[in-house]
Design an enzyme around this catalytic site. Sequence first.
Site, PDB file in Angstrom:
ATOM      1  N   GLN A 166       4.352 -11.429 -43.719  1.00 41.25           N
ATOM      2  CA  GLN A 166       5.049 -11.176 -42.464  1.00 41.25           C
ATOM      3  C   GLN A 166       4.930  -9.711 -42.012  1.00 41.25           C
ATOM      4  OE1 GLN A 166       6.871 -13.159 -44.966  1.00 41.25           O
ATOM      5  NE2 GLN A 166       5.910 -14.858 -43.883  1.00 41.25           N
TER       6      GLN A 166
ATOM      7  N   GLU B 145      14.308 -15.563 -41.171  1.00 38.53           N
ATOM      8  CA  GLU B 145      14.533 -16.053 -42.526  1.00 38.53           C
ATOM      9  C   GLU B 145      15.845 -15.596 -43.157  1.00 38.53           C
ATOM     10  OE1 GLU B 145      10.665 -16.537 -44.784  1.00 38.53           O
ATOM     11  OE2 GLU B 145      10.432 -14.536 -43.924  1.00 38.53           O
TER      12      GLU B 145
ATOM     13  N   TYR C  88      18.258 -18.251 -49.839  1.00 30.74           N
ATOM     14  CA  TYR C  88      17.931 -18.613 -51.219  1.00 30.74           C
ATOM     15  C   TYR C  88      19.155 -18.977 -52.060  1.00 30.74           C
ATOM     16  CZ  TYR C  88      13.084 -16.877 -50.970  1.00 30.74           C
ATOM     17  OH  TYR C  88      11.759 -16.693 -50.681  1.00 30.74           O
TER      18      TYR C  88
ATOM     19  N   GLU D  78      12.316 -19.581 -43.860  1.00 29.08           N
ATOM     20  CA  GLU D  78      12.945 -19.993 -45.108  1.00 29.08           C
ATOM     21  C   GLU D  78      14.448 -19.863 -44.935  1.00 29.08           C
ATOM     22  OE1 GLU D  78       9.520 -18.623 -48.315  1.00 29.08           O
ATOM     23  OE2 GLU D  78      11.439 -17.555 -48.238  1.00 29.08           O
TER      24      GLU D  78
ATOM     25  N   ARG E 165      16.895 -11.376 -43.209  1.00 28.88           N
ATOM     26  CA  ARG E 165      17.991 -11.051 -44.116  1.00 28.88           C
ATOM     27  C   ARG E 165      17.375 -11.007 -45.501  1.00 28.88           C
ATOM     28  NH1 ARG E 165      20.996 -14.216 -47.424  1.00 28.88           N
ATOM     29  NH2 ARG E 165      22.796 -13.129 -48.310  1.00 28.88           N
ATOM     30  N   ALA E 166      17.444  -9.854 -46.156  1.00 25.11           N
ATOM     31  CA  ALA E 166      16.644  -9.606 -47.356  1.00 25.11           C
ATOM     32  C   ALA E 166      16.968 -10.603 -48.465  1.00 25.11           C
ATOM     33  CB  ALA E 166      16.870  -8.183 -47.853  1.00 25.11           C
TER      34      ALA E 166
ATOM     35  N   TRP F 154      -1.048 -16.552 -53.643  1.00 25.34           N
ATOM     36  CA  TRP F 154       0.057 -16.793 -52.726  1.00 25.34           C
ATOM     37  C   TRP F 154      -0.008 -15.838 -51.536  1.00 25.34           C
ATOM     38  CZ3 TRP F 154       4.464 -16.655 -56.914  1.00 25.34           C
ATOM     39  CH2 TRP F 154       4.228 -17.680 -57.839  1.00 25.34           C
TER      40      TRP F 154
ATOM     41  N   GLN G  19      -0.085 -19.916 -46.750  1.00 24.18           N
ATOM     42  CA  GLN G  19       0.815 -20.981 -46.316  1.00 24.18           C
ATOM     43  C   GLN G  19       0.697 -21.258 -44.826  1.00 24.18           C
ATOM     44  OE1 GLN G  19       4.594 -19.443 -47.540  1.00 24.18           O
ATOM     45  NE2 GLN G  19       4.168 -19.665 -49.717  1.00 24.18           N
TER      46      GLN G  19
END
Length: 597
Positions: free
Chosen positions: A158, A464, A489, A486, A431-432, A178, A199
């Site tokens: 990104q 994300e 997490y 995403e 957002r980290a 990756w 991806q």
Amino acid sequence: MLRKRFLTPALGVKVLLVAASAAVFLSCYHGNTPPNLDTSAYTSIFGDHVLVFDDTMDERDIQDTLDALHHQQKHNEFGSERYALLFKPGNYGLNVTVDYYVQALGLGRVPGDVSINGTVQSIASTEGNKVTTMFWRGAENFKVKPHHGNTLLWAVSQAAPYRRMHVEGSVNFDKGSWASGGVLANSVVEGRAGLTTGQQWFTRNSELGRWVGGNWNRVFVGVKGAPVDQWPEEPTTIIDQTPVIREKPFLTLDDSGAYAVFVPTVTRNTSGVSWRGEPEAGELLNLKDFYIATPSNDTAASLNQALAAGKHLLLTPGIYSLDSALKVSRADTVVLGLGLPTLVPQQGSAAISVADVDGVKLAGVMVDAGPVNSPVLIDLGEQGAKARHADNPSSLHDVYCRVGGAIAGLAEICLRINSHHVLVDHVWLWRADHGTGADWNVNKSRNGLVVNGDDVTIYGLFNEHFQGYQTLWNGERGRTYFYQSEIPYKPPSMAAWNDNGKAGFASYKVADHVQTHNGWGFGIYSFFRGEPTVSNNVRLENSLEAPYNPGTAIHHIANFAGLNGGINHVVNGEGPATEVGELNFYDGFWGEKADEK
């Protein structure tokens, strides 16, 4: 129609390398900053972090400086050093390597004015050639002829655009491991462009010899030489023409050799690049119309004084600590960053607040949330804005927001768009998920993007890990071309992370009252982490939510689930679940029929 692919959880999963990269390479604003380079031979009116080169200089000395900068910045993920590399028109035999917080810029009016016989590349990686954290860099406005016909590497994820480039050869956007990015815009690649393991990728207004590869989601808008749409056998989305766009403003030289800024005009229904054929339409602004800002000398007060006096802003590299928002109130103002200048509000204000006026351009700027919670970091137009801007919309280009990562920070919303007809040309709102302050109860933030304005068009939306909807769209006739997201997490539990009882928050939420909304090429992924007994109980109900209205349609949706938990449905309770290790492709959602095809 639903199509499933089953993957090992390790394939392309960004999260697995986070701990290693953070532990090994972490350097924050308040420590572990690399030593300054000796840049004295190349400094100019822009300060010692803007290096200016011309082709009369000794190439060995230039290469030694570039190599030293590469060594300093290649793993400096959260450091405070920022650099812009400016190349005057001419011919160079160099390897220009671009790393964290480095922007390489040709100063010609067209890419061919600055010709590099060598490379303009990003080659750094973590272990095993992974580039999932190769962020915050950029290259613009070069013609490149790779050595001996080699394939050039721009291996990134990104916030790392390759823009306004002409490659006399081939480019690969990963290193065979990756990768999770990125953006190619307004560029020509004469040979092969593509991915081996990456991806997703977004390409706009470009010309390709051919495209090869990509795993999850790749979108082409206004691209000559785009591959054939074979969704879902090949997860490719093709839009033949770009409906409306303004290309990014850029620093250049005028006919006398003085610095100037070129601002391209808005174009409609285009394909291919803007800079071949007829002279590019736009306005050349004299640098005397800009206030040249430096982080060591400027404050919010001095920058606002310049804006109030009618100046544009040219932000040179560094960290700008702000005790109030920068107020952009004049139509057609340009705020242009060199070398990823980073604005950090300290008192809970926005970093940038734009009035509801015509034609403001924000380009090449980062914003970090500060220590006091900001309701919003970038605000375009006042809430309830009424003016129409179809003939001269405001635009954002390569604008990035972070909440945590480099410093602990708080912000409710990263980017809020209240004005109508705004154009967005690549943003990453983050957002980290690792670095300083990356904890559920520390870097709190509800939304990456809230759109209240009508007729807003976004190309390349990366958004994300926010704790509510990543994207909340309240305006009419919105359009998104490419979406990568995403979800967070580490929600601690469903009790702590639910939308009025529904598991989690949809990544992309079109408000129930909206009558018309369209999107193309969506990738929404879950990687729940944390204690297994907790993470296994955390799921996402819907990756996307949109009203059942005839004017609402999302074309091509990819869902992936990794590590723990999963996604129960694609949209509005429709579509089967995506479980750990599954990659599912959906043709789309049409509100008039609510039919998952």
